[in-house]
Design an enzyme around this catalytic site. Structure first.
Site, short mmCIF file in Angstrom:
data_model
loop_
_atom_site.label_atom_id
_atom_site.label_comp_id
_atom_site.label_asym_id
_atom_site.label_seq_id
_atom_site.Cartn_x
_atom_site.Cartn_y
_atom_site.Cartn_z
N ASP A 55 -31.96 -27.19 2.44
CA ASP A 55 -31.81 -27.87 1.15
C ASP A 55 -30.63 -28.85 1.21
O ASP A 55 -30.36 -29.56 0.24
CB ASP A 55 -31.68 -26.87 -0.01
CG ASP A 55 -30.48 -25.97 0.10
OD1 ASP A 55 -29.76 -26.01 1.13
OD2 ASP A 55 -30.23 -25.20 -0.87
N SER A 56 -29.99 -28.94 2.40
CA SER A 56 -29.03 -30.02 2.64
C SER A 56 -29.72 -31.37 2.49
O SER A 56 -29.04 -32.41 2.45
CB SER A 56 -28.41 -29.89 4.04
OG SER A 56 -29.41 -29.78 5.02
N ASP A 94 -35.77 -23.61 3.67
CA ASP A 94 -34.85 -23.08 2.65
C ASP A 94 -35.54 -22.87 1.31
O ASP A 94 -36.35 -23.69 0.88
CB ASP A 94 -33.73 -24.11 2.41
CG ASP A 94 -32.43 -23.73 3.09
OD1 ASP A 94 -32.29 -22.57 3.53
OD2 ASP A 94 -31.56 -24.60 3.18
N GLU A 125 -29.92 -17.89 0.28
CA GLU A 125 -28.48 -17.65 0.32
C GLU A 125 -28.25 -16.30 -0.36
O GLU A 125 -28.47 -16.16 -1.56
CB GLU A 125 -27.76 -18.79 -0.39
CG GLU A 125 -27.96 -20.11 0.34
CD GLU A 125 -27.18 -21.27 -0.22
OE1 GLU A 125 -26.35 -21.07 -1.13
OE2 GLU A 125 -27.39 -22.40 0.27
N GLU A 192 -22.27 -19.14 7.56
CA GLU A 192 -21.71 -20.49 7.41
C GLU A 192 -20.23 -20.40 7.06
O GLU A 192 -19.85 -19.67 6.12
CB GLU A 192 -22.46 -21.27 6.32
CG GLU A 192 -21.87 -22.66 6.09
CD GLU A 192 -22.76 -23.61 5.30
OE1 GLU A 192 -23.89 -23.23 4.94
OE2 GLU A 192 -22.31 -24.74 5.05
O1 KIV Z 1 -29.33 -26.53 4.06
C1 KIV Z 1 -28.96 -26.51 5.23
O2 KIV Z 1 -29.06 -27.48 5.99
C2 KIV Z 1 -28.39 -25.27 5.73
C3 KIV Z 1 -27.62 -25.37 7.01
C4 KIV Z 1 -26.26 -25.86 6.69
C5 KIV Z 1 -27.58 -24.10 7.74
O3 KIV Z 1 -28.49 -24.26 5.12
#
Ligand code: KIV
Length: 275
Positions: A55-56, A94, A125, A192
């Site tokens: 979700d980045s 995610d 998460e 993380e």
């Molecule tokens: O959303 C993401 O890219 C992540 C990575 C930072 C592991 O969760």
């Protein structure tokens, strides 16, 4: 018995069993994020073992300051296009903010990601509080990666992007959470921004593979946000990120250098770690 589609063209699709074997053999697992089919194919060819649609994408694709605005439709869209580029890599997607407030909502949304996007696993998460959700997904056949340490979806609660698990009580709690989530059925733990000694301790205590980002070398594998390690993301680079474009000449060479550095344990180096 039928021919497994992923084997038809000769590319052996990685599975949870392959990742467990890598952990047992001490082979580091190289992971990166991707958000589109072209980069997904590049990563797959370069030997990346796990591709995550993170979700980045809220930050690096959509330009938001946090991942909070990302919604399920965004994840489904990007996962669908990434899936088209993958043959070998294990594929994780995610679950975005507020897509797993209850076990039932989590299952509906995880099913959508697996059925509409081809995800082999969903990531959420978690803390120990999410054990019921992980258990419910596990009971319904959904593989889960539990993301501990800095949980960016909680950024407004945490008051910033800070190293987590510092101090004896916080470290004990994170280890307890990791064990509880593994017991509930988590198949991978992701850590993380965690002090390296704590991350190594958690990795030694759980049986499932542990992937780290800013968690030091003592974990089973490394992950970075693709746009960070290719030095595309504007602004100050986080301490744990190495710019793999430096001296590489092309994105493909940079990704190959990353896979090599993870496998030969030259990344992360001491300057990328937290104590
Ligand atoms: O959303 C993401 O890219 C992540 C990575 C930072 C592991 O969760």
């Amino acid at each position: 018995m039928y021919t497994q589609p992923e084997k038809r063209d000769g590319a052996e699709k990685l599975t949870l069993a392959s990742l467990s074997k890598m952990k047992a053999a001490g082979e580091k697992i190289a992971c990166l994020t991707a958000y589109d089919a072209s980069f997904a194919a590049l990563l797959d060819h370069a030997g990346v073992d796990i591709v995550l649609v993170g979700d980045s994408l809220g930050n690096v694709i959509q330009g938001h300051a946090t991942t909070v605005p990302v919604i399920m439709d965004d994840m489904v869209y990007h996962s669908r296009v990434v899936a088209r580029g993958l043959k070998r890599a294990f594929f994780i997607v995610d679950m975005p903010f507020m897509s797993y407030p209850t076990p039932e909502r989590a299952l509906d949304n995880a099913a959508r990601l697996m059925q509409q996007s081809g995800a082999q696993m969903v990531k959420l998460e978690g803390s120990g509080h999410q054990a019921d959700i992980v258990r419910y997904l596990n009971e319904n056949g959904v593989p889960v990666c539990a993301h501990l340490g800095l949980r960016p979806q909680n950024v407004h609660k945490l008051g910033g992007f800070k190293v987590q698990g510092r101090g004896a009580a916080a470290a004990r709690q994170m280890l307890k959470d990791a064990l509880a989530l593994e017991k509930a059925g988590a198949d991978i733990i992701l850590l993380e921004l965690v002090p390296q000694t704590l991350a190594a301790r958690i990795t030694a205590k759980v049986k499932v593979p542990v992937i780290g980002i800013g968690a030091g070398p003592g974990v089973d594998g490394q992950i970075l946000v693709l746009y960070d390690m290719l030095d595309i993301t504007p602004g100050r680079r986080p301490k744990f990120v190495r710019n793999f474009m430096q001296g590489a000449g092309s994105p493909r060479a940079a990704v190959e250098a990353y896979v090599k550095a993870v496998k030969d344990k030259s990344y992360p180096a001491p300057e990328h770690c937290f104590d």
